[in-house]
Design a protein around this motif. Structure first.
Motif, PDB file in Angstrom:
ATOM      1  N   HIS A   1      13.649  27.102  57.481  1.00  0.00           N
ATOM      2  CA  HIS A   1      13.350  25.767  57.993  1.00  0.00           C
ATOM      3  C   HIS A   1      14.456  25.437  58.986  1.00  0.00           C
TER       4      HIS A   1
ATOM      5  N   HIS B   1      16.648  22.835  59.266  1.00  0.00           N
ATOM      6  CA  HIS B   1      17.883  22.092  59.007  1.00  0.00           C
ATOM      7  C   HIS B   1      18.999  22.894  59.692  1.00  0.00           C
TER       8      HIS B   1
ATOM      9  N   HIS C   1      20.611  26.279  58.918  1.00  0.00           N
ATOM     10  CA  HIS C   1      19.740  27.466  58.890  1.00  0.00           C
ATOM     11  C   HIS C   1      19.309  27.905  60.290  1.00  0.00           C
TER      12      HIS C   1
ATOM     13  N   HIS D   1      10.468  21.492  50.313  1.00  0.00           N
ATOM     14  CA  HIS D   1      11.886  21.071  50.339  1.00  0.00           C
ATOM     15  C   HIS D   1      11.917  19.640  50.914  1.00  0.00           C
TER      16      HIS D   1
ATOM     17  N   ASP E   1      16.644  26.388  49.511  1.00  0.00           N
ATOM     18  CA  ASP E   1      16.269  25.027  49.890  1.00  0.00           C
ATOM     19  C   ASP E   1      14.866  24.664  49.398  1.00  0.00           C
TER      20      ASP E   1
HETATM   21 ZN   LIG Z   1      17.559  22.347  53.994  1.00  0.00          ZN
END
Ligand SMILES: [Zn+2]
Length: 339
Positions: free
Chosen positions: A55, A57, A60, A159, A244
């Protein structure tokens, strides 16, 4: 058992997440998540052929630009897969720069996103000056890549936002019967790798293979007879990577299905269970939950990672908690990509 997948973490347990998986003897690698990559040698990053970003965020995905820059001069395509919305994120990153001088650069980046039962893709090249060219959609079957050596499986988890969990499965594990090898007075060398490749590619039985003998000479064999003598076949190696996710029945069921019987489950253990209220609030797992999931999946080994920075210096508490819940061996993978 000699393993084909050689996994290592990109960063220490409380740093940005990222799993580096070298494919033995192949000169290519798979990278799961794009945290901070600045400390990874360029020659290693140039081996990466596939990336899955769980994902976007920041922890990452922050390494995307670094990787992109390195790929400018590489003519082999890199494929980067993410969850729904990923194509927009990639486009945003690429459009942040100016590309008028790169028409002759060999770069090829294929970005793809998984949304529902569809995989959508776009291709970026130097000749198109990094304008996205949409590629045909294809159905999402759970497998995003298949080839002679391994398949790459993905599940979409929750998540608070969609997040991808990943599994790598070696198609079939081939090893060499070293007793037979010795009896036949053959010595290991590059020819063994060629032999395994030929077996995996299902080349014809009468293909000629030149083996090295213990007196430094060569002996000629037919593929079929030699493989029958010295190659041992076994179920392939499997690794799953899960990070996550919120703890809940739907997520747990999907992870168990993806990671059932894996040799190694790499799973986030962001919080101690005593801080589970924080874990719930941030849609993360506790170490105990990671251990329970690993046990439910029947994983052989568990590597907890992606610890909240609040536990810096207390990593052992997390590992111990995960180990208690799992009841099996818990590993600390190396904290840097191998050289
Ligand atoms: Zn995350």
């Amino acid at each position: 058992m000699r393993t084909v997948f050689l996994p290592s973490f990109l960063n220490p347990p409380c740093g940005d997440p990222g799993l580096w998986i070298d494919l033995l003897d192949e000169g290519r690698s798979v990278l799961l998540d794009l945290g901070d990559l600045r400390h990874v040698a360029n020659r290693k990053l140039l081996r990466v052929e596939r990336v899955v970003v769980t994902h976007t965020h920041m922890d990452h995905f922050v390494g995307f630009d670094h990787l992109l820059r390195l790929m400018l001069g590489r003519d082999r395509e890199i494929v980067v897969t993410g969850p729904g919305g990923f194509l927009d994120r990639v486009r945003g990153e690429i459009e942040a720069y100016t590309w008028n001088l790169i028409a002759d650069y060999p770069i090829r980046v294929r970005a793809e996103e998984i949304e529902g039962d569809t995989v959508r893709s776009a291709l970026y090249t130097g000749s198109s000056r990094m304008q996205p060219e949409p590629l045909p959609e294809r159905p999402f079957t759970g497998v995003i890549h298949g080839e002679r050596l391994y398949t790459l499986h993905v599940a979409v988890l929750d998540h608070g936002i969609p997040v991808l969990a990943v599994a790598l499965r070696e198609t079939e594990h081939l090893s060499v019967n070293s007793d037979r090898l010795e009896k036949m007075r053959l010595v290991p060398g590059a020819w063994l790798r060629d032999l395994k490749h030929a077996v995996r590619r299902c080349e014809p039985d009468d293909l000629e293979i030149r083996a090295t003998t213990d007196d430094g000479g060569e002996r000629l064999f037919r593929l079929g007879e030699l493989a029958a003598e010295i190659i041992l076949r076994a179920p392939g190696q499997r690794i799953a990577y899960v990070t996550d996710i919120r703890f809940g029945p739907a997520n747990v069921e999907k992870v168990v299905a993806l990671a059932r019987g894996v040799d190694l489950l790499v799973c986030e253990a962001a919080f101690l269970h005593q801080d589970r209220a924080l874990a719930e609030e941030r849609f993360h797992l506790t170490a105990r939950q990671a251990g329970e999931i690993a046990r439910a999946a029947g994983a052989r080994r568990l590597a907890p990672f992606h610890l909240s920075p609040r536990y810096q210096g207390r990593e052992k508490e997390i590992l111990d908690e995960a180990a208690d819940a799992f009841g099996g061996p818990v590993l600390q993978l190396q904290g840097r990509a191998p050289s």
